[in-house]
Motif scaffolding. Structure first.
Motif, PDB file in Angstrom:
ATOM      1  N   THR A  92      -9.716  16.460  45.404  1.00  0.00           N
ATOM      2  CA  THR A  92      -9.071  17.749  45.655  1.00  0.00           C
ATOM      3  C   THR A  92      -9.366  18.736  44.535  1.00  0.00           C
ATOM      4  O   THR A  92      -9.760  19.880  44.784  1.00  0.00           O
ATOM      5  CB  THR A  92      -7.545  17.566  45.783  1.00  0.00           C
ATOM      6  OG1 THR A  92      -7.277  16.625  46.813  1.00  0.00           O
ATOM      7  CG2 THR A  92      -6.857  18.871  46.087  1.00  0.00           C
ATOM      8  N   ARG A  93      -9.177  18.288  43.310  1.00  0.00           N
ATOM      9  CA  ARG A  93      -9.407  19.172  42.164  1.00  0.00           C
ATOM     10  C   ARG A  93     -10.866  19.565  42.038  1.00  0.00           C
ATOM     11  O   ARG A  93     -11.191  20.703  41.657  1.00  0.00           O
ATOM     12  CB  ARG A  93      -8.898  18.500  40.893  1.00  0.00           C
ATOM     13  CG  ARG A  93      -7.373  18.375  40.914  1.00  0.00           C
ATOM     14  CD  ARG A  93      -6.825  17.486  39.838  1.00  0.00           C
ATOM     15  NE  ARG A  93      -7.162  17.943  38.510  1.00  0.00           N
ATOM     16  CZ  ARG A  93      -6.995  17.224  37.417  1.00  0.00           C
ATOM     17  NH1 ARG A  93      -6.522  16.000  37.494  1.00  0.00           N
ATOM     18  NH2 ARG A  93      -7.310  17.714  36.240  1.00  0.00           N
ATOM     19  N   SER A  94     -11.773  18.652  42.343  1.00  0.00           N
ATOM     20  CA  SER A  94     -13.200  18.976  42.295  1.00  0.00           C
ATOM     21  C   SER A  94     -13.540  20.031  43.340  1.00  0.00           C
ATOM     22  O   SER A  94     -14.282  20.978  43.055  1.00  0.00           O
ATOM     23  CB  SER A  94     -14.039  17.716  42.528  1.00  0.00           C
ATOM     24  OG  SER A  94     -13.864  16.803  41.479  1.00  0.00           O
ATOM     25  N   VAL A  99     -14.993  25.737  44.617  1.00  0.00           N
ATOM     26  CA  VAL A  99     -14.667  26.979  45.316  1.00  0.00           C
ATOM     27  C   VAL A  99     -14.314  28.090  44.328  1.00  0.00           C
ATOM     28  O   VAL A  99     -14.781  29.220  44.444  1.00  0.00           O
ATOM     29  CB  VAL A  99     -13.518  26.752  46.323  1.00  0.00           C
ATOM     30  CG1 VAL A  99     -13.006  28.063  46.895  1.00  0.00           C
ATOM     31  CG2 VAL A  99     -13.983  25.827  47.446  1.00  0.00           C
ATOM     32  N   ALA A 100     -13.493  27.771  43.345  1.00  0.00           N
ATOM     33  CA  ALA A 100     -12.997  28.788  42.418  1.00  0.00           C
ATOM     34  C   ALA A 100     -14.013  29.188  41.355  1.00  0.00           C
ATOM     35  O   ALA A 100     -14.062  30.349  40.952  1.00  0.00           O
ATOM     36  CB  ALA A 100     -11.724  28.295  41.738  1.00  0.00           C
ATOM     37  N   GLY A 101     -14.820  28.224  40.903  1.00  0.00           N
ATOM     38  CA  GLY A 101     -15.681  28.520  39.764  1.00  0.00           C
ATOM     39  C   GLY A 101     -17.172  28.417  40.009  1.00  0.00           C
ATOM     40  O   GLY A 101     -17.959  28.615  39.093  1.00  0.00           O
ATOM     41  N   GLY A 102     -17.557  28.078  41.224  1.00  0.00           N
ATOM     42  CA  GLY A 102     -18.977  27.980  41.523  1.00  0.00           C
ATOM     43  C   GLY A 102     -19.546  26.595  41.246  1.00  0.00           C
ATOM     44  O   GLY A 102     -18.848  25.686  40.790  1.00  0.00           O
ATOM     45  N   VAL A 109     -16.443  19.932  36.261  1.00  0.00           N
ATOM     46  CA  VAL A 109     -15.114  19.387  36.542  1.00  0.00           C
ATOM     47  C   VAL A 109     -15.232  18.063  37.289  1.00  0.00           C
ATOM     48  O   VAL A 109     -14.594  17.068  36.926  1.00  0.00           O
ATOM     49  CB  VAL A 109     -14.261  20.399  37.344  1.00  0.00           C
ATOM     50  CG1 VAL A 109     -12.982  19.758  37.858  1.00  0.00           C
ATOM     51  CG2 VAL A 109     -13.943  21.617  36.486  1.00  0.00           C
ATOM     52  N   ALA A 110     -16.065  18.024  38.315  1.00  0.00           N
ATOM     53  CA  ALA A 110     -16.222  16.795  39.107  1.00  0.00           C
ATOM     54  C   ALA A 110     -16.765  15.657  38.241  1.00  0.00           C
ATOM     55  O   ALA A 110     -16.310  14.515  38.359  1.00  0.00           O
ATOM     56  CB  ALA A 110     -17.137  17.046  40.297  1.00  0.00           C
ATOM     57  N   GLY A 111     -17.715  15.968  37.369  1.00  0.00           N
ATOM     58  CA  GLY A 111     -18.255  14.938  36.485  1.00  0.00           C
ATOM     59  C   GLY A 111     -17.202  14.373  35.545  1.00  0.00           C
ATOM     60  O   GLY A 111     -17.119  13.150  35.334  1.00  0.00           O
TER      61      GLY A 111
END
Length: 131
Positions: A92-94, A99-102, A109-111
């Motif tokens: 969810t956070r990824s 979406v928010a930061g490109g 973030v996902a990494g």
């Protein structure tokens, strides 16, 4: 010297409204997960944890801990549910980060969240191997 936040027109460190909302969320999620487990068994509990974790990992894990404390859930189920909660919340956070930061921000973030999930899984596996 004591800080006088009110005199400076600032909010102090205690946010009663936010704390009450967090307490309410934790309570509602705990009740929801318990209800789902009672009516639908392990599948209901798993679905409830996944749904709760999409918004907040803490409330999902707190619900699992409450079920464990009440003797309704063993440690292995808490471990598995916590890993599920961390994984769902990381997804969810990824997604929000992309979406928010490109793309570049989303990948960072996902990494990072994937590394945290990997660390949690490693600890869970190590704890299982040594227990």
């Amino acid at each position: 010297p004591a800080l006088d936040h009110a005199a400076r027109g600032e909010r102090g460190p205690l946010h009663v409204r936010e704390a009450a909302l967090v307490a309410l969320a934790l309570t509602l999620v705990t009740l929801l997960v318990g209800w789902l487990q009672h009516h639908f068994g392990a599948a209901g509990r798993t679905a409830g944890v996944a749904l709760a974790a999409a918004a907040d990992t803490h409330s999902a894990i707190a619900a699992l801990a409450a079920l464990n404390a009440a003797g309704q859930l063993d440690a292995a189920a808490v471990r598995d549910g916590a890993l599920l909660a961390i994984g769902v919340n990381s997804l969810t956070r990824s997604g929000v980060a992309f979406v928010a930061g490109g793309r570049a921000y989303g990948l960072r973030v996902a990494g990072t969240l994937l590394a945290a999930l990997g660390a949690a899984l490693a600890v869970a596996l190590a704890a299982t191997a040594f227990s």
